[in-house]
Motif scaffolding. Structure first.
Motif, mmCIF file in Angstrom:
data_model
loop_
_atom_site.group_PDB
_atom_site.id
_atom_site.type_symbol
_atom_site.label_atom_id
_atom_site.label_comp_id
_atom_site.label_asym_id
_atom_site.label_seq_id
_atom_site.Cartn_x
_atom_site.Cartn_y
_atom_site.Cartn_z
ATOM 1 N N ILE A 127 0.750 -1.195 -0.020
ATOM 2 C CA ILE A 127 -0.008 -0.017 0.177
ATOM 3 C C ILE A 127 0.945 1.316 -0.012
ATOM 4 N N LEU A 128 1.089 1.948 -1.246
ATOM 5 C CA LEU A 128 1.529 3.128 -1.200
ATOM 6 C C LEU A 128 0.626 4.368 -1.450
ATOM 7 N N CYS A 129 0.951 5.581 -0.800
ATOM 8 C CA CYS A 129 -0.246 6.408 -0.526
ATOM 9 C C CYS A 129 -0.047 7.750 -1.444
ATOM 10 N N GLY A 130 -1.113 8.300 -2.005
ATOM 11 C CA GLY A 130 -0.978 9.432 -3.017
ATOM 12 C C GLY A 130 -1.467 10.609 -2.117
ATOM 13 N N ASN A 131 -2.443 11.429 -2.689
ATOM 14 C CA ASN A 131 -3.030 12.686 -2.434
ATOM 15 C C ASN A 131 -2.158 13.616 -2.103
ATOM 16 N N GLY A 132 -0.998 13.937 -2.820
ATOM 17 C CA GLY A 132 -0.166 14.930 -2.498
ATOM 18 C C GLY A 132 0.675 14.784 -1.124
ATOM 19 N N LEU A 152 0.268 11.813 4.683
ATOM 20 C CA LEU A 152 1.230 10.401 5.042
ATOM 21 C C LEU A 152 1.793 10.334 6.116
ATOM 22 N N ASP A 153 1.827 11.488 7.008
ATOM 23 C CA ASP A 153 2.067 11.090 8.617
ATOM 24 C C ASP A 153 1.367 10.021 9.079
ATOM 25 N N PHE A 154 0.009 10.133 9.079
ATOM 26 C CA PHE A 154 -0.740 9.248 9.867
ATOM 27 C C PHE A 154 -0.998 7.898 8.867
ATOM 28 N N GLU A 155 -0.865 7.935 7.650
ATOM 29 C CA GLU A 155 -1.046 6.665 6.652
ATOM 30 C C GLU A 155 0.109 5.656 6.979
ATOM 31 N N MET A 156 1.496 6.243 7.313
ATOM 32 C CA MET A 156 2.436 5.403 7.733
ATOM 33 C C MET A 156 2.303 4.798 8.882
ATOM 34 N N GLU A 157 1.208 5.558 9.843
ATOM 35 C CA GLU A 157 1.206 4.792 11.275
ATOM 36 C C GLU A 157 0.017 3.838 11.112
ATOM 37 N N ARG A 158 -0.919 3.957 10.091
ATOM 38 C CA ARG A 158 -1.926 2.950 9.845
ATOM 39 C C ARG A 158 -1.501 1.854 9.155
ATOM 40 N N GLY A 159 -0.395 1.716 8.819
ATOM 41 C CA GLY A 159 0.438 0.709 8.077
ATOM 42 C C GLY A 159 0.814 0.605 6.639
ATOM 43 N N ALA A 160 0.608 1.782 6.100
ATOM 44 C CA ALA A 160 1.099 2.046 4.753
ATOM 45 C C ALA A 160 2.622 1.577 4.617
ATOM 46 N N ASP A 161 2.951 1.094 3.448
ATOM 47 C CA ASP A 161 4.337 0.812 3.149
ATOM 48 C C ASP A 161 5.117 2.034 2.446
ATOM 49 N N GLY A 162 4.354 3.144 2.192
ATOM 50 C CA GLY A 162 5.229 4.367 1.800
ATOM 51 C C GLY A 162 4.475 5.369 1.096
ATOM 52 N N ALA A 163 5.141 5.869 0.188
ATOM 53 C CA ALA A 163 4.332 7.114 -0.616
ATOM 54 C C ALA A 163 4.205 6.932 -2.036
#
Length: 318
Positions: free
Chosen positions: A195-200, A204-215
């Motif tokens: 799971i990599l995250c977008g939305n600019g 990202l700060d909290f997405e990483m804490e929820r278990g994302a693998d990166g940006a």
């Protein structure tokens, strides 16, 4: 180049497509952009996404751009956006990209999809079109694409399609979706999925804490994305948030619908990475007032992160 897997992690920069002022593709700026992403430490690059103005390219140009990025990237994995109204053009671009050495492709849903069954069937057909051997990324971006995936639908798509190895997550709000997907994995109902995250990078700060693998996004300072991902992984929560907070006003400014690409290209040009901030028509240009606002925001970020000090004496990579 190695193919994309569900273990992919880190920062994949979403690359803009550089153009000359007259709208021609700027191949030298493509090369500089790729080199810059490699120098700052990106694990990969994603090209011909929404940020990449892909709909403004014809089929031949899209292949040329994808292949130029792939061949320049060397050690970085390159993901090519192949979303298209029809499967014939999707298949053609996917094959050309993979033959050139791309790591995988990214597929977004067409805005016409409404029901869960339509969504699930579309991606099954898309995988058939691109080929079972081509790893692909599922793009979940309802704010722009107007197609809403529930966590259960994402699970169904991933479990039905073995070649789907990554979710590009950019729902908003979307933190609970990440948690739901990771919980599916804990209970054994979902196989491994990057799971990599977008939305600019806005969350990202909290997405990483929820278990994302990166940006996976196109913020004009990929170094910030890289640092937040690494600090979060290392458990340095306050350090990650402090650095993120310093950049947040510029991230927010970039996130304006219709204006964000002009801002990003302006900053990348100011950094000496692309020669022109031009977009291919139709496209928005950045006004002198907006440039002054961005310059002011950069000066404020630079109080904490010197890489945002884009005075003439600064190097392109900060």
């Amino acid at each position: 180049m190695t193919k994309l897997t569900a273990q992919a992690a880190g920062t994949f920069a979403i690359a803009p497509t550089p153009f000359h002022d007259d709208g021609r593709i700027d191949e030298r700026s493509i090369d500089r952009l790729v080199d810059f992403y490699a120098e700052v430490g990106c694990e990969g690059v994603t090209v011909l996404g929404i940020l990449g103005e892909a709909p403004k390219l014809d089929a031949v140009e899209a292949e040329q751009v994808a292949i130029r990025f792939v061949r320049r990237a060397k050690t970085m994995q390159v993901i090519v956006g192949v979303s298209a109204p029809g499967f014939a053009s999707m298949r053609s671009l996917a094959r050309a990209s993979m033959d050139a050495g791309a790591a995988g492709v990214m597929i977004a849903p067409p805005p016409s999809l409404r029901t869960d069954d339509q969504i699930i069937n579309y991606f099954k057909q898309a995988q058939e079109a691109t080929g079972e051997d081509v790893p692909w990324v599922l793009q979940d971006y309802p704010l722009t694409l107007n197609v809403v995936f529930t966590p259960a639908v994402i699970r169904k798509i991933v479990m039905d399609n073995p070649s789907c190895v990554m979710l590009k997550h950019e729902d908003w709000p979307g933190l609970e979706k990440i948690s739901a997907l990771r919980n599916f994995q804990k209970d054994g109902s979902l196989r491994p999925l990057s799971i990599l995250c977008g939305n600019g990078g806005l969350f990202l700060d909290f997405e990483m804490e929820r278990g994302a693998d990166g940006a996976m996004t196109g913020y004009a300072f990929p170094e910030l994305l890289i640092d937040v991902v690494k600090l979060s992984r290392a458990g340095q929560r306050d350090a990650a948030h402090d650095l993120f907070d310093a950049h947040l006003p510029l991230i927010r400014y970039e996130q304006q619908p219709g204006a964000g690409l002009a801002v990003r290209k302006y900053v990348l040009q100011k950094r000496g990475i692309i020669a022109s901030s031009a977009q291919r028509k139709p496209g928005a240009s950045i006004t002198p007032t907006a440039k002054a606002e961005v310059d002011y925001l950069l000066s404020r970020v630079a109080r904490v992160d010197r890489r945002a000090n884009l005075q003439p004496q600064s190097s392109a990579a900060g």
